[in-house]
Design a protein around this motif. Structure first.
Motif, PDB file in Angstrom:
ATOM      1  N   UNK A   1     -34.385  -1.030 139.132  1.00 35.30           N
ATOM      2  CA  UNK A   1     -35.651  -0.296 139.193  1.00 35.30           C
ATOM      3  C   UNK A   1     -35.451   1.173 139.585  1.00 35.30           C
ATOM      4  N   UNK A   2     -34.240   1.531 140.048  1.00 38.61           N
ATOM      5  CA  UNK A   2     -34.018   2.852 140.622  1.00 38.61           C
ATOM      6  C   UNK A   2     -33.240   3.760 139.680  1.00 38.61           C
ATOM      7  N   UNK A   3     -33.649   5.017 139.618  1.00 41.15           N
ATOM      8  CA  UNK A   3     -32.842   6.021 138.917  1.00 41.15           C
ATOM      9  C   UNK A   3     -32.859   7.310 139.740  1.00 41.15           C
ATOM     10  N   UNK A   4     -31.704   7.996 139.737  1.00 39.50           N
ATOM     11  CA  UNK A   4     -31.517   9.220 140.510  1.00 39.50           C
ATOM     12  C   UNK A   4     -31.318  10.386 139.562  1.00 39.50           C
ATOM     13  N   UNK A   5     -31.866  11.543 139.941  1.00 47.92           N
ATOM     14  CA  UNK A   5     -31.645  12.739 139.136  1.00 47.92           C
ATOM     15  C   UNK A   5     -31.598  13.966 140.036  1.00 47.92           C
ATOM     16  N   UNK A   6     -31.032  15.042 139.486  1.00 48.94           N
ATOM     17  CA  UNK A   6     -30.953  16.328 140.163  1.00 48.94           C
ATOM     18  C   UNK A   6     -31.609  17.376 139.276  1.00 48.94           C
ATOM     19  N   UNK A   7     -32.302  18.344 139.899  1.00 51.28           N
ATOM     20  CA  UNK A   7     -32.925  19.383 139.088  1.00 51.28           C
ATOM     21  C   UNK A   7     -31.884  20.338 138.494  1.00 51.28           C
TER      22      UNK A   7
END
Length: 198
Positions: free
Chosen positions: A37-43
């Motif tokens: 269910x989790x996703x990580x991102x960076x700007x």
């Protein structure tokens, strides 16, 4: 409800240093959400990966806003964000003025003599920093109102002319070299006992 447990807000990392990302989310229907269910991102770097826990050492230099997105079984998403810094090798971490204890509590009998309280000031780094102190109320005083860290200070709390009850005063420590300046120390004075009428 989505939460990021790590890293800390404004935490500083260096190029190729491993950054551990840890998050959690709870949904009223699904309960605690599973890894998928989790996703990580960076700007700056875009998508970083998935899972409640993720480690990466590939973040680019700069100030990143890290976003954790959690999606429930109905396709509804919620987000949490955390700002971190990946510094270059010449980056100097800003100094902070550390005051201990962070809060002071004193209990005194009505009409009693002044009491002394020890407070220490330190720099977060090896560098000494200048500081000044200002009180906001007559019953509270500092033995020294300016100097350099590290230092142990004596605060004097004078309850002799105060009525029964709770009294709150503050001491504001200011340093031009400290990123967290000003630092406010709250002093809570409880005056107890019986007032004697003559």
């Amino acid at each position: 409800d989505v939460q990021i447990a790590a890293p800390d807000e404004d935490q500083v990392f260096y190029p190729t240093q491993e950054v551990s990302l840890q998050g959690s989310a709870y949904d009223l229907e699904d309960g605690a959400l599973a890894d998928e269910a989790f996703s990580w991102s960076s700007d700056i770097d875009g998508v970083l990966g998935s899972g409640a826990n993720l480690s990466t050492s590939l973040l680019s230099t700069g100030t990143h806003v890290i976003t954790l997105t959690a999606t429930d079984s109905n396709g509804m998403s919620s987000q949490a964000q955390r700002k971190i810094v990946v510094a270059d090798e010449n980056f100097v971490e800003p100094l902070h003025l550390d005051v201990a204890p962070f809060g002071v509590g004193v209990v005194a009998v009505f009409g009693s003599a002044p009491q002394d309280v020890d407070v220490s000031l330190h720099s977060s780094g090896a560098t000494e920093i200048d500081w000044t102190a200002a009180e906001d109320i007559p019953w509270l005083s500092v033995a020294t109102n300016a100097g350099q860290t590290p230092v142990d200070l004596v605060l004097t709390v004078d309850p002799s002319l105060l009525p029964l009850g709770t009294h709150i005063g503050t001491i504001t420590f200011t340093s031009p070299q400290a990123a967290n300046s000003p630092v406010v120390l709250t002093v809570n004075l409880q005056v107890t006992g019986n007032k004697i009428s003559l």
